[in-house]
Design a protein around this motif. Structure first.
Motif, mmCIF file in Angstrom:
data_model
loop_
_atom_site.group_PDB
_atom_site.id
_atom_site.type_symbol
_atom_site.label_atom_id
_atom_site.label_comp_id
_atom_site.label_asym_id
_atom_site.label_seq_id
_atom_site.Cartn_x
_atom_site.Cartn_y
_atom_site.Cartn_z
ATOM 1 N N ILE A 92 0.845 -1.200 0.000
ATOM 2 C CA ILE A 92 0.000 0.000 0.000
ATOM 3 C C ILE A 92 0.878 1.246 0.000
ATOM 4 O O ILE A 92 0.633 2.196 -0.749
ATOM 5 N N SER A 93 1.919 1.241 0.796
ATOM 6 C CA SER A 93 2.859 2.362 0.829
ATOM 7 C C SER A 93 3.483 2.589 -0.547
ATOM 8 O O SER A 93 3.587 3.722 -1.014
ATOM 9 N N SER A 94 3.872 1.519 -1.200
ATOM 10 C CA SER A 94 4.470 1.611 -2.530
ATOM 11 C C SER A 94 3.479 2.163 -3.560
ATOM 12 O O SER A 94 3.846 2.970 -4.418
ATOM 13 N N ILE A 95 2.231 1.740 -3.466
ATOM 14 C CA ILE A 95 1.197 2.241 -4.384
ATOM 15 C C ILE A 95 0.995 3.735 -4.179
ATOM 16 O O ILE A 95 0.911 4.503 -5.145
ATOM 17 N N ILE A 96 0.913 4.157 -2.936
ATOM 18 C CA ILE A 96 0.744 5.587 -2.641
ATOM 19 C C ILE A 96 1.917 6.378 -3.207
ATOM 20 O O ILE A 96 1.724 7.416 -3.856
ATOM 21 N N GLN A 115 3.272 11.315 4.274
ATOM 22 C CA GLN A 115 3.452 11.000 5.693
ATOM 23 C C GLN A 115 2.801 9.662 6.037
ATOM 24 O O GLN A 115 3.383 8.830 6.738
ATOM 25 N N TYR A 116 1.595 9.445 5.527
ATOM 26 C CA TYR A 116 0.898 8.189 5.775
ATOM 27 C C TYR A 116 1.671 7.012 5.177
ATOM 28 O O TYR A 116 1.859 5.982 5.829
ATOM 29 N N SER A 117 2.142 7.175 3.964
ATOM 30 C CA SER A 117 2.908 6.134 3.288
ATOM 31 C C SER A 117 4.162 5.772 4.086
ATOM 32 O O SER A 117 4.497 4.592 4.256
ATOM 33 N N ASN A 118 4.856 6.772 4.559
ATOM 34 C CA ASN A 118 6.074 6.525 5.366
ATOM 35 C C ASN A 118 5.743 5.823 6.675
ATOM 36 O O ASN A 118 6.510 4.979 7.144
ATOM 37 N N HIS A 119 4.597 6.153 7.234
ATOM 38 C CA HIS A 119 4.183 5.522 8.491
ATOM 39 C C HIS A 119 3.847 4.042 8.298
ATOM 40 O O HIS A 119 4.337 3.191 9.037
ATOM 41 N N ILE A 120 3.023 3.716 7.324
ATOM 42 C CA ILE A 120 2.541 2.337 7.187
ATOM 43 C C ILE A 120 3.602 1.381 6.636
ATOM 44 O O ILE A 120 3.500 0.177 6.856
ATOM 45 N N LYS A 121 4.598 1.881 5.931
ATOM 46 C CA LYS A 121 5.603 0.951 5.386
ATOM 47 C C LYS A 121 6.437 0.332 6.499
ATOM 48 O O LYS A 121 7.129 -0.664 6.274
ATOM 49 N N ASN A 122 6.366 0.886 7.696
ATOM 50 C CA ASN A 122 7.123 0.355 8.831
ATOM 51 C C ASN A 122 6.301 -0.558 9.737
ATOM 52 O O ASN A 122 6.777 -0.941 10.806
ATOM 53 N N PHE A 123 5.085 -0.881 9.360
ATOM 54 C CA PHE A 123 4.278 -1.811 10.160
ATOM 55 C C PHE A 123 4.945 -3.161 10.122
ATOM 56 O O PHE A 123 5.547 -3.600 9.208
#
Length: 123
Positions: A92-96, A115-123
């Protein structure tokens, strides 16, 4: 250019219960006249009691549209439902990120999505 007809006039519901029962509650539902997408989101839990099978059966029974069940997990975990589309937070982060690079988006929205993309790629 994004297909405007595909994305025009859609509805989004959070924690949607199409059958009125909490046990069959989709985390997110996105739909229009053409499609119905249901997302089951997992971060710190696993699938319970074959819930993806129940969810897919429910959306198939109650929709004449194209139906999709996305199972969003940290590591693209398997789902009981073979029809579920497995997706990871990193994807999802990559798609964003790809959308941000390839489409003109207002600066404020772009900043929030980044900011959201950077946050979720670290889940």
């Amino acid at each position: 250019e994004l297909n405007e007809q595909l994305f025009s006039q859609y509805s989004t519901f959070l924690e949607y219960c199409p059958m009125g029962e909490q046990r069959d509650r989709f985390d997110i539902q996105i739909s229009n006249d053409t499609f119905l997408i249901c997302l089951e989101v997992k971060i710190d839990s696993d699938e319970n009691n074959n819930q993806t099978i129940r969810y897919f059966n429910t959306i198939q029974l109650h929709s004449a549209r194209h139906v999709y069940l996305l199972y969003l997990t940290i590591n693209k975990d398997s789902a009981a439902c073979k029809e579920a589309i497995l997706v990871s937070w990193k994807e999802i982060s990559s798609i964003i990120t790809s959308v941000l690079k390839n489409y003109t988006i207002p600066d404020f929205v772009k900043t929030l999505l980044l900011q959201y993309s950077n946050h979720i790629k670290n889940f």
